[in-house]
Design an enzyme around this catalytic site. Structure first.
Site, mmCIF file in Angstrom:
data_model
loop_
_atom_site.group_PDB
_atom_site.id
_atom_site.type_symbol
_atom_site.label_atom_id
_atom_site.label_comp_id
_atom_site.label_asym_id
_atom_site.label_seq_id
_atom_site.Cartn_x
_atom_site.Cartn_y
_atom_site.Cartn_z
ATOM 1 N N ASP A 72 -9.838 -18.314 20.888
ATOM 2 C CA ASP A 72 -11.012 -18.617 20.609
ATOM 3 C C ASP A 72 -10.963 -19.427 19.054
ATOM 4 O O ASP A 72 -9.690 -19.943 18.636
ATOM 5 C CB ASP A 72 -11.675 -17.091 19.778
ATOM 6 C CG ASP A 72 -13.247 -17.163 19.779
ATOM 7 O OD1 ASP A 72 -14.032 -17.969 19.520
ATOM 8 O OD2 ASP A 72 -13.665 -16.377 20.846
ATOM 9 N N HIS A 84 -15.851 -22.583 21.782
ATOM 10 C CA HIS A 84 -14.792 -21.479 20.902
ATOM 11 C C HIS A 84 -13.336 -21.967 21.189
ATOM 12 O O HIS A 84 -12.503 -21.194 21.336
ATOM 13 C CB HIS A 84 -15.048 -20.214 21.659
ATOM 14 C CG HIS A 84 -16.392 -19.500 21.220
ATOM 15 N ND1 HIS A 84 -16.331 -19.103 19.870
ATOM 16 C CD2 HIS A 84 -17.331 -19.116 21.735
ATOM 17 C CE1 HIS A 84 -17.669 -18.453 19.775
ATOM 18 N NE2 HIS A 84 -18.339 -18.444 21.031
ATOM 19 N N GLU A 87 -21.556 -20.234 24.289
ATOM 20 C CA GLU A 87 -21.749 -20.656 22.939
ATOM 21 C C GLU A 87 -21.280 -21.941 22.553
ATOM 22 O O GLU A 87 -20.628 -21.983 21.779
ATOM 23 C CB GLU A 87 -21.495 -19.506 21.994
ATOM 24 C CG GLU A 87 -22.381 -18.268 22.039
ATOM 25 C CD GLU A 87 -21.661 -17.146 20.881
ATOM 26 O OE1 GLU A 87 -22.695 -16.313 20.430
ATOM 27 O OE2 GLU A 87 -20.743 -17.030 20.554
HETATM 28 C C1 TNX Z 1 -20.875 -13.366 21.148
HETATM 29 S S1 TNX Z 1 -20.266 -12.517 23.909
HETATM 30 C C2 TNX Z 1 -19.721 -13.933 21.624
HETATM 31 C C3 TNX Z 1 -18.692 -13.553 20.742
HETATM 32 C C4 TNX Z 1 -18.753 -12.720 19.553
HETATM 33 C C5 TNX Z 1 -19.750 -11.792 19.960
HETATM 34 C C6 TNX Z 1 -20.102 -10.757 18.959
HETATM 35 C C7 TNX Z 1 -19.781 -13.969 23.737
HETATM 36 C C8 TNX Z 1 -19.667 -14.371 25.218
HETATM 37 N N1 TNX Z 1 -19.774 -14.519 22.611
HETATM 38 O O1 TNX Z 1 -17.803 -14.819 20.537
HETATM 39 O O2 TNX Z 1 -17.433 -12.185 19.040
HETATM 40 O O3 TNX Z 1 -21.064 -12.361 20.290
HETATM 41 O O4 TNX Z 1 -20.692 -9.633 19.287
#
Ligand code: TNX
Length: 548
Positions: free
Chosen positions: A206, A277, A341
Site C-alpha cells: 500500500d 495505493h 481508489e
Molecule cells: C478503503 S477498502 C480502502 C483502504 C482503507 C479502508 C479503511 C479499500 C479497497 N480501500 O485503503 O484502509 O478504506 O476502512
C-alpha cells in the site's frame, strides 16, 4: 461403519437442531446436530486435562482396514500437536486395531463432499468421517472445541453431519499501514482455522509500506518497506510523528506462512495493489509514476494522486516481474490486484497516459484503468492464475475472467454476479472490522468510523435479495476486512477482529435456517474459554446486554 451410516441416514431424514442450553458450545454451529443419551469420559482418550506425567495418549483406529489411514493421519498428528501446543504435555498417538480400547475412529467416506465431515460421539468411542484431509481437519476443529468446552471431563454423546454454506470464508489483514510479525500473522491464521474459515487475504502493499521481498527489485524492501514517520491519532488532527517505521517479510518467511496456512486448510490470497495505493513502490522506483518525480513512502492515511503510470510499458514489465515472484510464493488460484481508489488526476495530464488512451481508442481514464487491469489479468491468466480485485475494477469494463470483491456496498457485487463473474461480498457495513463495535465511541479505541456490531455481522446476508436466483451461485462468500491505520499492535487487531470473525464464520458456514443470533451469543460465552486459553484480546461487548 454400518452403524454410523444407518445413523446418518436416520439423521438426515429427521434431524433437529438443538437450540437449548444442552447445545454444545460449537462455533460455527453445525448444520445437523442431534444430542444423544449418555457421555464418554475424555480421560482414557485424551489425558492432557489431568496433566499426568505420562502425558497424553490418543488412540486412533481405522476400523475399515485395521491399519493406517493415510488421509487422516496428517490431520490426526496436527490435532495431537494442537493439544500439545496448548498444554505442553507429551503426546503419543498410535493406531490400534484392538476394538476394546476407547479410541477415536477415523473413517473415510469417499461419497462425502470435500469440506464435509461427520462426528459421532457414543459412550464407547468417537467416530470421525470425511472424504478428505479438509473434512477430517474440520471434524477435529469441532472435536477440539468440544473438548475445550467440556465439563467434568465428559463429552455428551451426539451426532453431527456438517458442511459449509459458502466456499469463501475469508479474513483480511492489512500489514502495510501497520506491520505484523510472522508469528502474529500465523496466530491470526490459527484463530481463523479454529472457526473453519478458509481464505486469508494478505494485504501486502500500500502507500505506507511494501511488505514482500521481491528479489529482482531490492529497493522494494530497502526503500519501500520503511516510512520516516506516521500519522498519529485521528486523521482530522493531521498530526505526525517522526519515528521511522517499517518491516517486510522475506520470501522464506512468506513460504513459512503459506505452508502454515495450508496445514490449517487456509488458502492465502496475496494482494499487490495496482494502479493506485502504490506510493511506497514509487518511492523506490519514481520512474514508474506519471510525473517521474521523487516520492516518499506515505505517512498519512488516505488516497494519493501518484499511482502507477498506465501509459508506461515499463510499469507493466515491472509488475509482471513482481507477480512472477509472487506466484512462486503463493500457490492459490487467486491473486488480488487491488484496483481500488485510484485517482485519475495524474493520468489526465500525463502525456503517456493520454497517448495510450488515444492509441487504444479508450474513452477516458476509467477505461484506461480497465486497460491496465485487463492487461495484468491476461498476464496472470496465461500463468494459470485468476485475478480478484476491489469493485472499482468494474469501472470502464470488467476484465473477462476477474472476480470482484464488493466493498462499496453490495452493488458492485450484484453487477458482477449478474454478468457471470465470481464475487466475494465485503461491504463496509458490516464487514469492515476497523469500524466501531459499540456506539459508545468514547469508551473505544479510536477507529475509522462506522458502527458494525456483532449482531450486524451475524445477520449479514451475502446473497442480496435483488440478485436473480440463478446468479446466487456466483457469490462465493464473504470476508471480514481489518484495515490497520488505527491498529498499532496485534492485541488491538485481535480486539477488532474477535469475536466479529466468529460471527462471520458462523454466518458463512451455517445454513440460514440453523442460524440464531441469540443462540450464538449463548454459545460464544461458553466457547470463549478457547479464546481465554489462547489469551486472545477479544472484545467483550457480547457479555453485556445488546446495545439498542
Ligand atoms: C478503503 S477498502 C480502502 C483502504 C482503507 C479502508 C479503511 C479499500 C479497497 N480501500 O485503503 O484502509 O478504506 O476502512
Amino acid at each position: 461403519m454400518r452403524s454410523i451410516i444407518v445413523l446418518f441416514t436416520l439423521f438426515v431424514s429427521g434431524f433437529l437442531t438443538a437450540q437449548n442450553l444442552t447445545t454444545p458450545a460449537l462455533i460455527p454451529m453445525p448444520n445437523q446436530l442431534i444430542m444423544k443419551q449418555g457421555t464418554i469420559a475424555l480421560t482414557p482418550i485424551i489425558t492432557y486435562r489431568i496433566g499426568q506425567k505420562t502425558g497424553t495418549q490418543i488412540v486412533f483406529m481405522d476400523v475399515k482396514l485395521g491399519q493406517k489411514n493415510a488421509i487422516a493421519e496428517v490431520e490426526m498428528k496436527l490435532f495431537a500437536q494442537s493439544i500439545k501446543l496448548w498444554n505442553a504435555t507429551e503426546i503419543k498417538y498410535q493406531f490400534r486395531i484392538d476394538k476394546s480400547l476407547t479410541h477415536i475412529d477415523l473413517i473415510i467416506d469417499p461419497t462425502m463432499d470435500t469440506a464435509a465431515y461427520g462426528l459421532e460421539i457414543t459412550p464407547q468411542s468417537i467416530f470421525l468421517t470425511a472424504s478428505s484431509n479438509t473434512g477430517f481437519f474440520y471434524a477435529f476443529q469441532s472435536l477440539i472445541q468440544l473438548i475445550e468446552t467440556a465439563s467434568n471431563q465428559q463429552l455428551s454423546a451426539l451426532l453431527i453431519l456438517d458442511k459449509p454454506q459458502f466456499a469463501w470464508r475469508g479474513m483480511h489483514l492489512d500489514c502495510s499501514r501497520h506491520f505484523f510479525t510472522v508469528d502474529e500473522v500465523k496466530r491470526y491464521i490459527q484463530l481463523m482455522s479454529l472457526y473453519k474459515m478458509n481464505v486469508f487475504h494478505w494485504h501486502l502493499t500500500d502507500d505506507q509500506g511494501w511488505r514482500v521481498e521481491i528479489k529482482k527489485y531490492p529497493k522494494l524492501t530497502s526503500v519501500s518497506a520503511y516510512r520516516s514517520g506516521s500519522m498519529v491519532g485521528p486523521y482530522s488532527d493531521k498530526k505526525f510523528d517522526t519515528i521511522p517505521y517499517g518491516g517486510f517479510y522475506t520470501q522464506d518467511q512468506i513460504r513459512e506462512v503459506v505452508a502454515f496456512a495450508a496445514q490449517q486448510h487456509i488458502t492465502i490470497v496475496p494482494e499487490i495493489e495496482m494502479p493506485g495505493h502504490s506510493l511506497a513502490a514509487l518511492a523506490a522506483y519514481p520512474q514508474l509514476s506519471c510525473t517521474g518525480k521523487s516520492h516518499e513512502v506515505g505517512q498519512a492515511w488516505g488516497v494519493y494522486d501518484d499511482v502507477f503510470c498506465a501509459g508506461n510499458d515499463s510499469v507493466f514489465f515491472f509488475l509482471q516481474d513482481v507477480l512472477d515472484e509472487v506466484i512462486t510464493l503463493f500457490p492459490g488460484k487467486y491473486i488480488h490486484i487491488g484496483g481500488d481508489e485510484c485517482p485519475k488526476t495524474r493520468g489526465k495530464t500525463c502525456e503517456k497516459c493520454q497517448a495510450r488512451i488515444h492509441e487504444n481508442n479508450l474513452t477516458d481514464e476509467h477505461h484506461l484503468q480497465s486497460y491496465f487491469i485487463q492487461r495484468m489479468e491476461k498476464y496472470l491468466n496465461e500463468k494459470g492464475r485468476q485475478i480478484i480485485g476491489w469493485d472499482e475494477i468494474l469501472e470502464g469494463g470488467l476484465a473477462p475472467n476477474a472476480a470482484v470483491m464488493s466493498w462499496r456496498g453490495m452493488a458492485g457485487g450484484i453487477a458482477a454476479a449478474e454478468a457471470g463473474h465470481y464475487v466475494v461480498m465485503t461491504p463496509g457495513n458490516p464487514c469492515y472490522f476497523d469500524h466501531y463495535q459499540s456506539k459508545e465511541r468514547t469508551k473505544e479505541p479510536h477507529a475509522i468510523g462506522g458502527y458494525n456490531p456483532l449482531s450486524a455481522v451475524y445477520k449479514f446476508n451475502p446473497i442480496p435479495e435483488k440478485l436473480a436466483a440463478d446468479k446466487a451461485k456466483f457469490i462465493m462468500g464473504a470476508q471480514g476486512n481489518v484495515w490497520t491505520e488505527y491498529m498499532l499492535n496485534f492485541p488491538h487487531v485481535e480486539y477488532m477482529a474477535v469475536p466479529r470473525m466468529l460471527a462471520l464464520a458462523e454466518n458463512l458456514w451455517t445454513l440460514d435456517e440453523t442460524q440464531s443470533y441469540n443462540d450464538f451469543v449463548v454459545r460464544l460465552k461458553a466457547n470463549a474459554v478457547v479464546l481465554d486459553r489462547l489469551k486472545v484480546n477479544y472484545a467483550k461487548h457480547f457479555l453485556l446486554p445488546e446495545e439498542k
